[in-house]
Design a protein around this motif. Structure first.
Motif, mmCIF file in Angstrom:
data_model
loop_
_atom_site.group_PDB
_atom_site.id
_atom_site.type_symbol
_atom_site.label_atom_id
_atom_site.label_comp_id
_atom_site.label_asym_id
_atom_site.label_seq_id
_atom_site.Cartn_x
_atom_site.Cartn_y
_atom_site.Cartn_z
ATOM 1 N N ASN A 193 66.810 14.311 52.239
ATOM 2 C CA ASN A 193 65.716 15.144 52.750
ATOM 3 C C ASN A 193 64.887 15.693 51.598
ATOM 4 N N ARG A 194 63.641 16.016 51.886
ATOM 5 C CA ARG A 194 62.775 16.653 50.908
ATOM 6 C C ARG A 194 63.123 18.141 50.818
ATOM 7 N N ARG A 233 63.146 14.805 56.578
ATOM 8 C CA ARG A 233 63.826 13.587 56.160
ATOM 9 C C ARG A 233 62.871 12.669 55.404
ATOM 10 N N ILE A 234 63.377 12.044 54.360
ATOM 11 C CA ILE A 234 62.589 11.064 53.615
ATOM 12 C C ILE A 234 62.569 9.774 54.428
ATOM 13 N N LYS A 235 61.398 9.379 54.898
ATOM 14 C CA LYS A 235 61.288 8.269 55.847
ATOM 15 C C LYS A 235 61.700 6.925 55.252
ATOM 16 N N SER A 236 61.587 6.777 53.943
ATOM 17 C CA SER A 236 61.930 5.493 53.322
ATOM 18 C C SER A 236 63.434 5.314 53.139
ATOM 19 N N ASN A 258 58.252 1.561 48.815
ATOM 20 C CA ASN A 258 57.085 2.363 49.176
ATOM 21 C C ASN A 258 55.801 1.551 49.013
#
Length: 203
Positions: free
Chosen positions: A127-128, A133-136, A150
């Motif tokens: 997570n940031r 949540r970090i989508k990648s 990315n």
């Protein structure tokens, strides 16, 4: 034509002690793709489906250089990217697709005892800082972890500030668009490379 998958490991600790500041800079891991040998193998044989579901194993067509980073520590930003200096009449395009990580440690897998568990958050930042949540980065239901490339073609993930020791296997999936002499049209094939890395809680 030269192509390689490079890993860049950056220490993200906010405060470096004096011993780390003077530490000799380690060379980054580099997987050089043997293009000539790979093209020859394609010309003479059927190497497999070469799809995202069933990619072609290319460990035999890779030279691993700068093997100093067999271990990864806390507060480390890990970036994988594919470099290619030029394309040819045979190879039209190459790109990094994603990285898949599997926890193969005996201690971790023995603790599962047949049940489902996902402890990626104890090793990597999922997570940031704002909690999103970090989508990648995607923890899959089968217990593996996927890191998508990315917009700049890089797969990137950070280890946590405090982590547990672990033994991980990771797969690097990339594609190449080929125009072979016996084929009338260009076709994109998918390839996979499977190294192993050790995670250490302390440097």
């Amino acid at each position: 034509m030269k192509a390689a998958i490079k890993l860049h490991l950056k220490d993200t600790s906010e405060e470096l002690d004096s011993s780390k500041k003077t530490e000799k800079k380690k060379q980054q891991p580099k997987f050089t793709i043997k293009i000539k040998e790979l093209k020859a193998a394609f010309a003479d044989s059927y190497m497999g489906l070469g799809t995202p579901y069933a990619p072609i194993q290319v460990d035999n067509f890779i030279d691993l250089e700068n093997q100093e980073y067999a271990t990864i520590y806390p507060n480390t930003q890990i970036t994988a990217h594919l470099t290619c200096d030029d394309f040819t009449s045979t190879i039209k395009n190459m790109q990094l697709i994603c990285c898949k990580v599997t926890n193969i440690g005996r201690e971790y897998n023995d603790e599962l005892k047949g049940g489902q568990a996902n402890s990626w958050a104890t090793i990597f930042e999922l997570n940031r800082k704002n909690g999103k949540r970090i989508k990648s980065i995607y923890p899959a239901p089968d217990g593996t972890l996927y890191i998508a490339a990315n917009s700049k073609g890089k797969c990137r993930i950070n280890t946590c500030e405090k982590i547990s020791n672990a033994m991980l296997a990771y797969s690097i999936l990339f594609s190449a668009t080929l125009k072979l002499e016996n084929d009338k049209v260009e076709k994109s094939y998918y390839f996979v490379l499977d190294p192993v890395v050790k995670i250490r809680a302390q440097r």
